[in-house]
Design an enzyme around this catalytic site. Structure first.
Site, mmCIF file in Angstrom:
data_model
loop_
_atom_site.group_PDB
_atom_site.id
_atom_site.type_symbol
_atom_site.label_atom_id
_atom_site.label_comp_id
_atom_site.label_asym_id
_atom_site.label_seq_id
_atom_site.Cartn_x
_atom_site.Cartn_y
_atom_site.Cartn_z
ATOM 1 N N GLY A 46 75.270 -2.704 14.883
ATOM 2 C CA GLY A 46 76.245 -3.614 15.464
ATOM 3 C C GLY A 46 76.147 -4.990 14.834
ATOM 4 O O GLY A 46 75.072 -5.383 14.378
ATOM 5 N N GLN A 51 76.864 -13.766 14.734
ATOM 6 C CA GLN A 51 75.919 -13.432 13.665
ATOM 7 C C GLN A 51 76.498 -13.689 12.277
ATOM 8 O O GLN A 51 75.759 -13.769 11.307
ATOM 9 C CB GLN A 51 75.484 -11.964 13.761
ATOM 10 C CG GLN A 51 74.604 -11.687 14.969
ATOM 11 C CD GLN A 51 74.151 -10.244 14.965
ATOM 12 O OE1 GLN A 51 74.896 -9.346 15.321
ATOM 13 N NE2 GLN A 51 72.918 -10.017 14.528
ATOM 14 N N CYS A 89 66.966 -6.575 15.385
ATOM 15 C CA CYS A 89 68.189 -7.379 15.269
ATOM 16 C C CYS A 89 68.305 -7.867 13.833
ATOM 17 O O CYS A 89 67.326 -8.350 13.266
ATOM 18 C CB CYS A 89 68.107 -8.559 16.230
ATOM 19 S SG CYS A 89 69.549 -9.647 16.153
ATOM 20 N N LEU A 90 69.504 -7.751 13.270
ATOM 21 C CA LEU A 90 69.733 -8.216 11.896
ATOM 22 C C LEU A 90 69.410 -9.702 11.759
ATOM 23 O O LEU A 90 69.046 -10.159 10.680
ATOM 24 C CB LEU A 90 71.193 -7.983 11.496
ATOM 25 C CG LEU A 90 71.638 -6.524 11.424
ATOM 26 C CD1 LEU A 90 73.143 -6.459 11.218
ATOM 27 C CD2 LEU A 90 70.897 -5.807 10.312
ATOM 28 N N HIS A 131 73.185 -4.928 23.481
ATOM 29 C CA HIS A 131 72.649 -5.893 22.508
ATOM 30 C C HIS A 131 73.756 -6.821 21.995
ATOM 31 O O HIS A 131 73.560 -8.043 21.909
ATOM 32 C CB HIS A 131 72.016 -5.094 21.360
ATOM 33 C CG HIS A 131 71.389 -5.918 20.280
ATOM 34 N ND1 HIS A 131 70.034 -5.891 20.014
ATOM 35 C CD2 HIS A 131 71.930 -6.762 19.370
ATOM 36 C CE1 HIS A 131 69.785 -6.711 18.994
ATOM 37 N NE2 HIS A 131 70.911 -7.243 18.580
ATOM 38 N N GLU A 132 74.912 -6.259 21.679
ATOM 39 C CA GLU A 132 75.986 -7.078 21.096
ATOM 40 C C GLU A 132 76.626 -7.998 22.133
ATOM 41 O O GLU A 132 76.950 -9.143 21.823
ATOM 42 C CB GLU A 132 77.048 -6.185 20.434
ATOM 43 C CG GLU A 132 76.524 -5.308 19.290
ATOM 44 C CD GLU A 132 75.647 -6.042 18.284
ATOM 45 O OE1 GLU A 132 75.926 -7.218 17.975
ATOM 46 O OE2 GLU A 132 74.662 -5.439 17.822
ATOM 47 N N HIS A 135 74.544 -11.018 22.475
ATOM 48 C CA HIS A 135 74.782 -12.007 21.412
ATOM 49 C C HIS A 135 75.933 -12.939 21.782
ATOM 50 O O HIS A 135 75.888 -14.135 21.492
ATOM 51 C CB HIS A 135 75.145 -11.305 20.090
ATOM 52 C CG HIS A 135 73.953 -10.950 19.242
ATOM 53 N ND1 HIS A 135 73.018 -11.871 18.831
ATOM 54 C CD2 HIS A 135 73.566 -9.769 18.692
ATOM 55 C CE1 HIS A 135 72.095 -11.270 18.078
ATOM 56 N NE2 HIS A 135 72.399 -9.997 17.989
HETATM 57 ZN ZN LIG Z 1 71.291 -8.540 17.080
#
Ligand SMILES: [Zn+2]
Length: 161
Positions: A46, A51, A89-90, A131-132, A135
């Protein structure tokens, strides 16, 4: 093709609650395209707009070979049953930690054209949805950790710096 660079923890955009999308216009279409192209990599489940540096409520997902997006998502249902797998997480590269999430989640929102969409999933999909949406509220998965898992993740983060 625009794969946008991923903002990392420490960038204020990741800690700022994102704004609702108000117009389903060309700019939104470009954002959604960038989100879907940026998530289209092995190991990416995601990508939320903050991000890639955009403070709007939209994210893309890439789970079980299916890529899609949601605009103005709302979590409308979370199961009482939980899962406790590793999450990463990226925006926080190299850090993985066992993170408790609902096993099953339902999200409602809109597609890029403003049509209502409803997404539901279990396991990884449910984890990605939670998770998204976090964010978009300025939250990262580290905020969900407690006890030893939190200590270990924060230590790993310090040692990485
Ligand atoms: Zn993330």
């Amino acid at each position: 093709m625009t794969v946008r660079p991923i903002r990392e923890l420490g960038d204020p955009v990741l800690r700022t609650p994102a704004d609702e999308v108000r117009s389903f216009d060309k700019e939104l279409a470009a954002l959604v395209r960038d989100l879907e192209e940026t998530v289209d990599h092995p190991g990416r489940a995601g990508v939320a707009a903050p991000q890639i540096g955009v403070g709007l409520r939209a994210f893309s997902y890439n789970v079980d070979g299916r890529i899609g997006h949601v605009v103005n998502p709302r979590v409308v249902e979370l199961s009482e049953e939980t899962q406790d797998g590793d999450e990463g997480c990226l925006s926080i590269p190299g850090i993985w930690a066992p993170t408790v999430r609902a096993m099953h989640a339902v999200v409602e929102g809109f597609d890029v054209h403003g049509e209502p969409v409803r997404l539901e999933g279990s396991g990884l999909m449910a984890r990605a949805l939670q998770h998204e949406v976090d964010h978009l509220d300025g939250r990262v998965f580290l905020d969900r950790l407690t006890g030893d898992a939190r200590k270990a993740a924060l230590r790993a983060l310090r040692e990485r710096a």
